[in-house]
Scaffold this active site. Structure first.
Site, short mmCIF file in Angstrom:
data_model
loop_
_atom_site.label_atom_id
_atom_site.label_comp_id
_atom_site.label_asym_id
_atom_site.label_seq_id
_atom_site.Cartn_x
_atom_site.Cartn_y
_atom_site.Cartn_z
N GLU A 17 -28.73 -9.80 34.30
CA GLU A 17 -30.01 -9.93 33.60
C GLU A 17 -29.77 -10.16 32.10
O GLU A 17 -30.47 -10.95 31.45
CB GLU A 17 -30.87 -8.68 33.80
N HIS A 69 -24.02 -7.85 32.30
CA HIS A 69 -24.76 -7.75 33.55
C HIS A 69 -25.59 -9.03 33.68
O HIS A 69 -25.89 -9.69 32.69
CB HIS A 69 -25.66 -6.51 33.53
N CYS A 74 -30.39 -2.84 32.14
CA CYS A 74 -31.19 -4.06 32.29
C CYS A 74 -32.66 -3.75 32.50
O CYS A 74 -33.53 -4.54 32.14
CB CYS A 74 -30.60 -4.93 33.40
N ASN A 88 -23.33 -11.80 36.50
CA ASN A 88 -22.46 -10.75 35.97
C ASN A 88 -21.12 -11.36 35.59
O ASN A 88 -20.52 -12.08 36.38
CB ASN A 88 -22.29 -9.68 37.06
N CYS A 103 -30.13 -2.04 36.83
CA CYS A 103 -29.65 -0.73 36.34
C CYS A 103 -30.50 -0.30 35.13
O CYS A 103 -31.35 -1.04 34.65
CB CYS A 103 -28.17 -0.84 35.95
N SER A 138 -31.69 -4.78 42.28
CA SER A 138 -32.49 -3.90 41.43
C SER A 138 -31.74 -3.60 40.12
O SER A 138 -30.57 -3.25 40.15
CB SER A 138 -32.76 -2.60 42.20
#
Lengths: 145, 145
Positions: A50, A48, A78, A37, A75, A73
């Site tokens: 990912e 973010h 992503c 991030n 969002c 996990s």
């Protein structure tokens, strides 16, 4: 595979950023891209972990057989990335401090592994306690309630 | 509002890129950020138009009352962006050449306007006919089938 994402998350914490890391692996297990991030570091709300790892992998003709590994996990943003580009597998470090879209992805055919990793969990627990306003901003501020 | 997104899309076409543009407006109607798909220009697969406009708007505490305008129905990735960050309204230029996640967003409380604009439609029809492989790559290659 989680080690690379975790190293990214820790580096983000050291930079004063949001401690979430990710890595994208090709079908043969080679690393395509890694990232963390970068909201604080680059002033980029789209960065973010990912998305940063996906961007680092560059242009690819397809994603069949690939694996996205993330410390947290994903969002909806992503999760949408994983679904749209047909990433085959998702490995999630932990889903306790934030429960994103991995159930939705499972329903749409993505293979999901949730590790419940204590290091990922400790990183996010400490961060969300120490910087609640930054965490809130990262997942959409008031709009995310 | 569509004029700005369309100007971005046309600029993208002139650059040899994917002709999709977007703009994000604040609650008072001021332009927060604008952008176009930059996959070709920057070699960045994450640079869908909505993401580029969102990035250009910089860090924000929240998105309540904002409007995302895009020349084409948003893919799952950019639909996830709208949902995650609580963007209130989505204006879609056209949804014939690609039907993305705007119905899903409507079910989750986003106000949707689909304009069925002939200029947006012509841009994408010409592009997808002329560059099918690039279009396929932009929406996830083989994995998107």
């Amino acid at each position: 595979m989680l080690a690379t994402a975790l190293a990214e998350a820790r580096a983000g914490l050291d930079e004063g950023g949001v401690p979430i890391g990710a890595a994208l692996y090709g079908p043969d297990g080679t690393l395509w891209g890694r990232g963390r991030n970068r909201r604080v570091q680059d002033g980029d709300p789209s960065a973010h972990a990912e998305t940063t790892a996906f961007r680092a992998a560059g242009r690819r003709p397809g994603y069949r057989g690939t694996t996205m590994v993330t410390t947290l996990s994903p969002c909806w943003y992503c999760s949408g990335l994983v679904r749209q580009f047909g990433i085959s597998r998702l490995v999630v470090g932990e889903a306790r401090t934030f429960h994103g879209g991995h159930d939705w992805l499972a329903r749409h055919g993505v293979r999901i592994v949730v590790l419940d990793d204590p290091e990922c969990l400790a990183l996010m627990r400490e961060f969300t306690a120490a910087r609640p306003e930054l965490w809130r901003e990262d997942i959409g501020g008031l709009g995310a309630e």
